[in-house]
Write an enzyme that holds these catalytic residues in place. Structure first.
Site, PDB file in Angstrom:
ATOM      1  N   LYS A 128       2.851   0.988   7.783  1.00 49.39           N
ATOM      2  CA  LYS A 128       3.825   1.152   6.693  1.00 49.39           C
ATOM      3  C   LYS A 128       4.109   2.642   6.444  1.00 49.39           C
ATOM      4  O   LYS A 128       5.244   3.044   6.182  1.00 49.39           O
ATOM      5  CB  LYS A 128       3.303   0.492   5.402  1.00 49.39           C
ATOM      6  CG  LYS A 128       4.156   0.772   4.150  1.00 49.39           C
ATOM      7  CD  LYS A 128       5.489   0.064   4.197  1.00 49.39           C
ATOM      8  CE  LYS A 128       6.582   0.566   3.280  1.00 49.39           C
ATOM      9  NZ  LYS A 128       6.390   0.773   1.892  1.00 49.39           N
ATOM     10  N   HIS A 156       6.375   3.743   9.109  1.00 50.09           N
ATOM     11  CA  HIS A 156       7.702   3.180   8.789  1.00 50.09           C
ATOM     12  C   HIS A 156       8.413   4.121   7.816  1.00 50.09           C
ATOM     13  O   HIS A 156       9.574   4.479   8.001  1.00 50.09           O
ATOM     14  CB  HIS A 156       7.527   1.782   8.164  1.00 50.09           C
ATOM     15  CG  HIS A 156       8.758   1.278   7.457  1.00 50.09           C
ATOM     16  ND1 HIS A 156       9.133   1.728   6.207  1.00 50.09           N
ATOM     17  CD2 HIS A 156       9.723   0.413   7.836  1.00 50.09           C
ATOM     18  CE1 HIS A 156      10.255   1.144   5.843  1.00 50.09           C
ATOM     19  NE2 HIS A 156      10.636   0.343   6.812  1.00 50.09           N
ATOM     20  N   SER A 196       7.731  -3.579   2.719  1.00 54.08           N
ATOM     21  CA  SER A 196       8.940  -2.740   2.668  1.00 54.08           C
ATOM     22  C   SER A 196      10.171  -3.576   2.357  1.00 54.08           C
ATOM     23  O   SER A 196      10.228  -4.755   2.663  1.00 54.08           O
ATOM     24  CB  SER A 196       9.162  -2.015   3.997  1.00 54.08           C
ATOM     25  OG  SER A 196      10.372  -1.275   3.901  1.00 54.08           O
ATOM     26  N   GLU A 229      11.707   6.448   8.157  1.00 53.09           N
ATOM     27  CA  GLU A 229      12.768   6.311   7.144  1.00 53.09           C
ATOM     28  C   GLU A 229      13.195   7.696   6.626  1.00 53.09           C
ATOM     29  O   GLU A 229      14.387   7.978   6.491  1.00 53.09           O
ATOM     30  CB  GLU A 229      12.216   5.440   6.002  1.00 53.09           C
ATOM     31  CG  GLU A 229      13.103   5.243   4.805  1.00 53.09           C
ATOM     32  CD  GLU A 229      12.335   4.498   3.697  1.00 53.09           C
ATOM     33  OE1 GLU A 229      11.698   3.456   3.975  1.00 53.09           O
ATOM     34  OE2 GLU A 229      12.358   4.971   2.543  1.00 53.09           O
TER      35      GLU A 229
END
Ligand code: NDP
Length: 476
Positions: free
Chosen positions: A184, A187, A130, A191
């Protein structure tokens, strides 16, 4: 000539920046791209880093250039392209060589690829990266999943290129097979929620308080110097203050209000639902992007229904309301992160990953899109209590939730009364209010389920009667 320490396939935006980062940190790297011209251009533009780069135009040449056991990063378009690339690569590899998918893969694909290679002698790493283009070039946050021995082979190189927070590298091994790509994905889900909440606050400032983009940018700038300090708030200020070179107007006012999405938000919600863990902030954010994309339908609906007939949006004290907005954003952000971590805890149990929550928070503190001061506080909370059921009941976060509770309520109420959509902020309030209430209302739902479907229920007094006295209302 010395062999390369690592190889990389895919010199697109992410791959080329990652390769330059690897070379810059003193690691010799072999590179290959499906289209040869991209390799030539990449090498020609690499300047003084050329000495660390071995540009290869065939797979044979590429594989031969890397020191065995060969770690090979595949940074190409996610999906079928990765399977194709792996098949093309496989015949040239030897026992213990490691294929590393660094794209945004669905972790279920990663698990499948991992399993498919099981008996081949080759190994596989699913690696979430990221930080976008800038992060790839100067320091991304890297989430590694696979065998621990494979991680040991790449640890030095990855540690050298990762972002650093107070000197601590933002990379680590998080667990077997799909662990890195799952983390991820979550994540990215967080976000989505973070961005949606920021957009809702922007909507209140723009459509409620009638503030211009630059003025709103000032507000975000001020918040970035406080508790909300983060990359997303920082870029929000920059975006709001940017002028269109053609008209001179704020560029944000000229951008069509249709948000794109590539799948990681949706995957987060699907996996959360599969495991029965509420991720209401991420769900609201994904749904909001979908509604945003229905531009024509929304315009047609506005003609039919009109905007809510609520009169002028009024606040008694603008300065106090701005403070409320800051606190409401912080509170809803806490909700989204708490949910994301709860989804990861459930997945950790489901897939036997033993995901290290404090480490995850730690490697998100720098390099990635959701990096923030706040993640340092999450790291501390999980370090003190790694097995806590939910972030919001840790002492520090419970205090923050209580302190910002009134502000979140006032903001959601003001938005509702003012006819402004705040689905993610409202979802956070609903989540807190449901989660903190020991006696909810599902007793009625259980009664209804028993009434029409004879599903039975548990009693609070522990008595053994599992069906209600519904008489002829009971049906199969
Ligand atoms: P780009 O579109 O810039 O580059 C795509 C790369 O994939 C090119 O090198 C292309 O090669 C290669 N490629 C496409 N199809 C195939 C195929 N069938 N076989 C072999 N190579 C192929 O993509 P990005 O660099 O932006 O993204 C790469 C990955 O990184 C994706 O999984 C993306 O989701 C992920 N990612 C992207 C981020 C971003 O901010 N952009 C952030 C984090 C992750 P060719 O030149 O021959 O077309």
């Amino acid at each position: 000539m010395a062999q390369a320490e690592i190889g990389l396939i895919g010199l697109g935006v992410m791959g080329s920046n990652l390769a330059l980062n690897i070379a810059e940190k003193g690691n010799r790297i072999a590179v290959f791209n499906r289209t040869v011209e991209a390799t030539r251009k990449f090498y020609a533009d690499a300047g003084e880093l050329q000495s660390q780069i071995v540009p290869c135009e065939t797979i044979e040449e590429f594989v031969a250039a890397i020191r065995p056991p060969r770690p090979i990063i595949i940074m190409i378009k996610a999906g079928e392209a990765v399977d194709q690339q792996m098949e093309l690569l496989k015949p040239y590899l030897e026992t213990n060589d490691i294929m590393i998918d660094a794209g945004n893969a669905n972790f279920r694909d990663t698990m499948r690829r991992f399993d498919n290679l099981k008996d081949s002698g080759l190994t596989f790493i699913g690696m979430g990266v990221s930080g976008g283009e800038e992060g790839a070039r100067h320091g991304p946050s890297i989430m590694v999943g696979g065998r621990q021995e494979s991680w040991k082979r790449v640890e030095k190189v990855l540690t050298s290129i990762a972002a650093k927070f107070d000197g601590v590298p933002c990379v680590d091994w998080l667990g077997e097979n799909g662990a890195g790509h799952f983390v991820k994905t979550i994540h990215n889900g967080i976000e989505y929620a973070d961005m949606q909440m920021i957009a809702e606050i922007y909507g209140i400032l723009r459509d409620g308080l009638k503030m211009g983009a630059t003025e709103i940018g000032e507000v975000f700038g001020e918040w970035n110097r406080g508790r909300l300090n983060s990359y997303l708030i920082e870029i929000t200020e920059k975006v709001l203050k940017a002028a269109d070179p053609i008209t001179g107007r704020p560029i944000v006012d000229l951008i069509l209000d249709k948000a794109g999405q590539k799948g990681t938000g949706k995957w987060s919600v699907i996996e959360a639902q599969n495991m029965g863990v509420p991720a209401t902030g991420i769900e609201a954010a994904v749904a909001a992007r979908s509604i945003s994309s229905m531009k024509d339908e929304r315009e047609a609906a506005e003609k039919v229904l009109g905007l809510p007939n609520v009169g002028e949006f009024r606040v008694a004290d603008k300065a106090a309301f701005l403070k409320d907005l800051e606190s409401a954003l912080l509170a809803s952000k806490i909700g989204a992160y708490a949910q994301g971590f709860a989804v990861m805890s459930a997945a950790s149990r489901e897939f036997n990953w033993n995901l290290p929550m404090p480490t995850i928070a730690k490697i998100w503190r720098a390099g990635c899109i959701i990096r923030s001061q706040f993640l340092d506080e999450i790291t501390t909370a999980f370090t003190k209590d790694p097995d806590v059921a939910n972030l919001i009941v840790t002492p520090a976060f419970a205090r923050m939730v209580k302190e910002s509770d009134g502000a979140l309520r006032r903001v959601v109420s003001a938005a509702a009364l003012g006819g402004l959509p705040v689905p993610a902020l409202a979802s956070a309030l609903g989540y807190f209010d449901s989660y903190r209430r020991g006696r909810g209302t599902a007793n009625l739902i259980q009664a209804q389920r028993d009434f029409f479907g004879a599903h039975g229920f548990d009693r609070i007094d522990g008595e053994d009667a599992h069906h209600g006295p519904w008489g002829s209302g009971l049906s199969a």
